[in-house]
Design a protein around this motif. Structure first.
Motif, short mmCIF file in Angstrom:
data_model
loop_
_atom_site.label_atom_id
_atom_site.label_comp_id
_atom_site.label_asym_id
_atom_site.label_seq_id
_atom_site.Cartn_x
_atom_site.Cartn_y
_atom_site.Cartn_z
N ASN A 84 -58.73 -41.82 5.33
CA ASN A 84 -59.12 -43.18 5.68
C ASN A 84 -59.25 -44.10 4.48
OD1 ASN A 84 -59.23 -42.43 8.36
ND2 ASN A 84 -61.39 -41.90 8.27
N LYS A 112 -59.80 -47.32 6.71
CA LYS A 112 -59.33 -47.40 8.09
C LYS A 112 -60.53 -47.22 9.00
CE LYS A 112 -56.87 -44.04 9.70
NZ LYS A 112 -55.82 -43.08 10.06
N PRO A 114 -62.68 -46.31 12.28
CA PRO A 114 -62.46 -45.19 13.22
C PRO A 114 -61.64 -45.56 14.45
CG PRO A 114 -64.78 -45.34 12.60
CD PRO A 114 -64.10 -46.53 12.00
N GLU A 115 -61.77 -46.79 14.91
CA GLU A 115 -61.05 -47.19 16.12
C GLU A 115 -59.60 -47.62 15.85
OE1 GLU A 115 -62.93 -50.82 14.35
OE2 GLU A 115 -63.69 -48.84 14.83
N GLU A 116 -59.19 -47.66 14.59
CA GLU A 116 -57.84 -48.09 14.21
C GLU A 116 -56.91 -46.90 14.01
OE1 GLU A 116 -55.79 -50.71 13.53
OE2 GLU A 116 -57.28 -52.04 14.39
N ASP A 117 -55.68 -47.04 14.43
CA ASP A 117 -54.68 -46.02 14.18
C ASP A 117 -53.89 -46.32 12.91
OD1 ASP A 117 -55.28 -44.46 16.38
OD2 ASP A 117 -53.89 -45.56 17.69
#
Length: 149
Positions: A84, A112, A114-117
């Motif tokens: 991340n 990054k 947590p909810e992002e890919d």
């Protein structure tokens, strides 16, 4: 004959099949306009490669040859892109005989959520060392957005 030699070379060469992805970052504020692209290997040893981009530093104290830059692999001096975390350092200084020393250093630190890919959000810090002993170095900061996939 050349076609046969080329085919034989390909057959005995080590495999070059690795999974790659793309990384892009952008900044556009009152301090700097920055567009950055690179490829990366999904393996732990690959790092970023095929760097390209543009950077325009908007402050009038920046030495003329450092105001607008076309970026390449040699400008990326440090990198950390794992999990991340994304950290980059872009650095350039003046070159040539009789040219006064001046430099710019852009540090990007993004994570990054947590909810992002694919998206990374973070901050940048741009440090400018102007030419001439009368001018002091200064630093500006702002937000950066990146995406990888």
């Amino acid at each position: 004959m050349r076609a046969w030699l080329f085919a034989a070379t390909i057959l005995v060469s080590p495999s070059m099949a690795w999974a790659t992805g793309g990384l892009g970052c952008g900044i556009d504020d009152n301090n700097v306009k920055f567009d950055f692209e690179s490829l990366f290997s999904y393996s732990d040893i690959g790092g970023l490669f095929q760097i390209r981009g543009e950077m325009e530093v908007k402050d009038k104290r920046v030495y003329e040859t450092l105001k607008k830059l076309t970026l390449n692999d040699t400008d990326l001096k440090q990198q950390w892109f794992r999990g991340n975390d994304l950290k980059l350092m872009i650095y350039r200084e003046t070159e040539g005989d009789g040219v006064p020393f001046a430099s710019i250093k852009l540090i990007i630190e993004a994570t990054k959520p947590p909810e992002e890919d694919f998206g990374y959000e973070g901050k940048y810090q741009l440090t400018v060392e102007p030419a001439g002993s009368d001018n002091e170095a200064f630093t500006v900061e702002g937000k950066v957005g990146c995406s990888a996939g």
